[in-house]
Design a protein around this motif. Sequence first.
Motif, short mmCIF file in Angstrom:
data_model
loop_
_atom_site.label_atom_id
_atom_site.label_comp_id
_atom_site.label_asym_id
_atom_site.label_seq_id
_atom_site.Cartn_x
_atom_site.Cartn_y
_atom_site.Cartn_z
N SER A 76 34.26 15.16 -50.27
CA SER A 76 34.96 15.00 -48.95
C SER A 76 35.55 13.55 -48.74
O SER A 76 34.92 12.75 -49.41
CB SER A 76 34.11 15.53 -47.82
N LEU A 77 36.23 13.11 -47.94
CA LEU A 77 36.80 11.86 -47.35
C LEU A 77 35.50 11.24 -46.83
O LEU A 77 35.44 9.84 -47.11
CB LEU A 77 37.79 11.99 -46.74
N ARG A 78 34.72 11.86 -46.18
CA ARG A 78 33.59 11.08 -45.36
C ARG A 78 32.69 10.59 -46.68
O ARG A 78 32.05 9.69 -46.53
CB ARG A 78 33.06 11.99 -44.56
N GLU A 79 32.46 11.49 -47.50
CA GLU A 79 31.45 11.23 -48.42
C GLU A 79 31.95 10.06 -49.45
O GLU A 79 31.24 9.10 -49.84
CB GLU A 79 31.05 12.40 -49.47
N ALA A 231 42.28 20.54 -51.12
CA ALA A 231 42.74 20.93 -52.41
C ALA A 231 43.65 20.10 -53.39
O ALA A 231 43.72 20.19 -54.61
CB ALA A 231 43.65 22.36 -51.99
N VAL A 232 44.21 19.09 -52.84
CA VAL A 232 45.06 18.19 -53.43
C VAL A 232 44.39 16.90 -53.49
O VAL A 232 44.34 16.48 -52.37
CB VAL A 232 46.70 18.26 -52.87
N ARG A 233 44.24 16.40 -54.67
CA ARG A 233 43.49 15.11 -55.02
C ARG A 233 43.87 14.64 -56.32
O ARG A 233 44.01 15.24 -56.98
CB ARG A 233 42.11 15.25 -54.84
N PRO A 234 44.00 13.39 -56.33
CA PRO A 234 44.39 12.74 -57.61
C PRO A 234 43.08 12.94 -58.72
O PRO A 234 41.89 13.24 -58.22
CB PRO A 234 44.39 11.22 -57.53
#
Length: 256
Positions: A76-79, A231-234
């Motif tokens: 996740s972004l927070r992690e 769902a979308v990430r580099p």
Amino acid sequence: MLITILTAAAGGAEKKNPYGFWEALQQGGVIAWSVAGILTFMLFVSLYIFFVKMFEQSKINAQTKRVRSTFWNATSLREGAAKLEPNSAYRQIVDDGLTAQEQHGKLTDPVEAHDWVHGSLARSEASINSQLGGGLAFLATVGATAPFIGLFGTVVGIYRALIKIGLAGSASIDTVAGPVGEALIMTAFGLVVAVPAVLGYNLLQRRNKRIAEDLGAFSNDVLGFIASNGAVRPAAPAKAAPKPATTATATKPTAA
């Protein structure tokens, strides 16, 4: 004979140059000291801005490498944000993106989540780029004005030199060379201040442009992650596979 040679050498060593930099300032009066003081101030401030900005850019470049290697491995972004340095540029973009995502549900005016988050991330990028560009205007100003400030000192110095020549009533080379040489020192001083400022400005601008491109790409990836609920990430950089150990095999000669 030896004593005479040593005495002459000592006398030549003690003889001072009457047309040096300090002599020019002493004879130039208030105007020469003012011009030299302004140029000295510009020089030291320009060097300070250059080294401070180089340090800031180096920190962000180091953060870019860490983001590429570790950030997108998080779930996740927070992690991922927890792995970034507090008050860093990339941490600011992630925090602003998460804050915009949380604030979207509180809006009473119907605004698409994509547009709201995108605007918040763009505002965060602009804030970081503005901080990186701080001080560069001073370098550009120094590069543009320092030669003219030195030229002003030269013009005043030549005016004083012509007055001295006129009062002396002689235009021989020894009468002209000294005062005119003193006047030209200010032009050289102005160029010494201006050239490093221009070179530093161009170098910092080029590095800032590359940093802005990296931040823009990261901001776009964060937007895609938020808009797709993760769902979308580099793609994370693949680790290089260990090379297989090679063992030398001895071949036995075959019997004839």
